[in-house]
Motif scaffolding. Structure first.
Motif, PDB file in Angstrom:
ATOM      1  N   SER A   1      63.800 -55.381 -95.228  1.00 28.37           N
ATOM      2  CA  SER A   1      62.722 -54.565 -95.773  1.00 28.37           C
ATOM      3  C   SER A   1      61.514 -55.444 -96.117  1.00 28.37           C
ATOM      4  N   LEU A   2      61.636 -56.763 -95.886  1.00 31.39           N
ATOM      5  CA  LEU A   2      60.508 -57.670 -96.098  1.00 31.39           C
ATOM      6  C   LEU A   2      59.437 -57.385 -95.049  1.00 31.39           C
ATOM      7  N   PRO A   3      58.174 -57.645 -95.376  1.00 29.59           N
ATOM      8  CA  PRO A   3      57.102 -57.365 -94.420  1.00 29.59           C
ATOM      9  C   PRO A   3      57.223 -58.194 -93.141  1.00 29.59           C
ATOM     10  N   LYS A   4      56.669 -57.651 -92.080  1.00 33.43           N
ATOM     11  CA  LYS A   4      56.697 -58.277 -90.755  1.00 33.43           C
ATOM     12  C   LYS A   4      56.059 -59.672 -90.766  1.00 33.43           C
ATOM     13  N   SER A   5      55.252 -59.975 -91.764  1.00 32.49           N
ATOM     14  CA  SER A   5      54.595 -61.287 -91.846  1.00 32.49           C
ATOM     15  C   SER A   5      55.614 -62.427 -91.942  1.00 32.49           C
ATOM     16  N   ASN A   6      56.859 -62.114 -92.297  1.00 31.36           N
ATOM     17  CA  ASN A   6      57.912 -63.129 -92.376  1.00 31.36           C
ATOM     18  C   ASN A   6      58.560 -63.412 -91.026  1.00 31.36           C
ATOM     19  N   ALA A   7      58.274 -62.607 -90.025  1.00 31.72           N
ATOM     20  CA  ALA A   7      58.957 -62.687 -88.734  1.00 31.72           C
ATOM     21  C   ALA A   7      58.823 -64.049 -88.072  1.00 31.72           C
ATOM     22  N   GLU A   8      57.618 -64.592 -88.005  1.00 36.23           N
ATOM     23  CA  GLU A   8      57.416 -65.871 -87.317  1.00 36.23           C
ATOM     24  C   GLU A   8      58.169 -67.002 -88.007  1.00 36.23           C
ATOM     25  N   ARG A   9      58.125 -67.035 -89.316  1.00 30.53           N
ATOM     26  CA  ARG A   9      58.844 -68.071 -90.068  1.00 30.53           C
ATOM     27  C   ARG A   9      60.344 -67.978 -89.808  1.00 30.53           C
ATOM     28  N   LEU A  10      60.881 -66.768 -89.802  1.00 29.33           N
ATOM     29  CA  LEU A  10      62.313 -66.575 -89.572  1.00 29.33           C
ATOM     30  C   LEU A  10      62.700 -66.936 -88.142  1.00 29.33           C
ATOM     31  N   ARG A  11      61.825 -66.654 -87.187  1.00 29.10           N
ATOM     32  CA  ARG A  11      62.097 -67.078 -85.802  1.00 29.10           C
ATOM     33  C   ARG A  11      62.131 -68.602 -85.715  1.00 29.10           C
ATOM     34  N   ASN A  12      61.231 -69.251 -86.421  1.00 31.61           N
ATOM     35  CA  ASN A  12      61.225 -70.719 -86.443  1.00 31.61           C
ATOM     36  C   ASN A  12      62.497 -71.280 -87.070  1.00 31.61           C
ATOM     37  N   GLU A  13      63.127 -70.494 -87.924  1.00 29.47           N
ATOM     38  CA  GLU A  13      64.366 -70.923 -88.574  1.00 29.47           C
ATOM     39  C   GLU A  13      65.606 -70.528 -87.776  1.00 29.47           C
ATOM     40  N   GLY A  14      65.416 -69.864 -86.633  1.00 28.08           N
ATOM     41  CA  GLY A  14      66.561 -69.589 -85.768  1.00 28.08           C
ATOM     42  C   GLY A  14      66.838 -68.140 -85.433  1.00 28.08           C
ATOM     43  N   ALA A  15      66.136 -67.194 -86.046  1.00 26.55           N
ATOM     44  CA  ALA A  15      66.345 -65.785 -85.712  1.00 26.55           C
ATOM     45  C   ALA A  15      65.754 -65.497 -84.328  1.00 26.55           C
TER      46      ALA A  15
END
Length: 139
Positions: free
Chosen positions: A84-98
């Motif tokens: 439910s976190l905003p989409k703005s977290n997507a790039e950071r999470l992809r960089n962490e392996g998602a």
């Protein structure tokens, strides 16, 4: 042999709805309601894919993602973040392996989680293609 998906989400409603939708789509589904349980199941059962919520009790999703990606038993498992976190977290999470990120509100649970199921199919297909290409290259 069925493809196994591990759902890690503290929302019992969303976990059950997604579990049912995935089972109807032919997947074998494992489920966990908190981060510690999710890590334990992931290490013990080594699923083909993990759907991970970020806001979890006992171990936050971001820490769990880090643990999964730093453990040789689970580092190769694709992880789709469902939050439910905003989409703005997507790039950071992809960089962490998602491998993908979905906001819970955009999934349309009332429509059978079709976007999530489609994403899971796409991730598994591309993962199989990459493994096949690597095997072909190494021969």
């Amino acid at each position: 042999m069925k493809t196994t998906v591990l759902l890690i989400d503290d929302s019992r409603f969303l976990r059950k709805a997604n579990e049912l939708a995935l089972a109807r789509s032919g997947y074998s589904v494992l489920a966990a309601g908190d981060g510690e349980e999710g890590l334990h199941i992931a290490c013990e059962k080594v699923p083909d894919l993990i759907v991970l919520d970020m806001m979890l009790p006992k171990m936050p999703g971001q820490q769990l993602l880090h643990e999964l990606k730093n453990d040789p038993r689970t580092s190769g498992i694709p992880v789709i973040v469902l939050s439910s976190l905003p989409k703005s977290n997507a790039e950071r999470l992809r960089n962490e392996g998602a491998v993908a990120y979905f906001e819970k509100a955009s999934l349309g649970i009332d429509q059978g989680s079709s976007k999530l199921i489609e994403a899971i199919g796409n991730v598994l297909s591309s993962n199989r293609s990459a493994v096949a290409a690597a095997a072909k290259f190494s021969n």
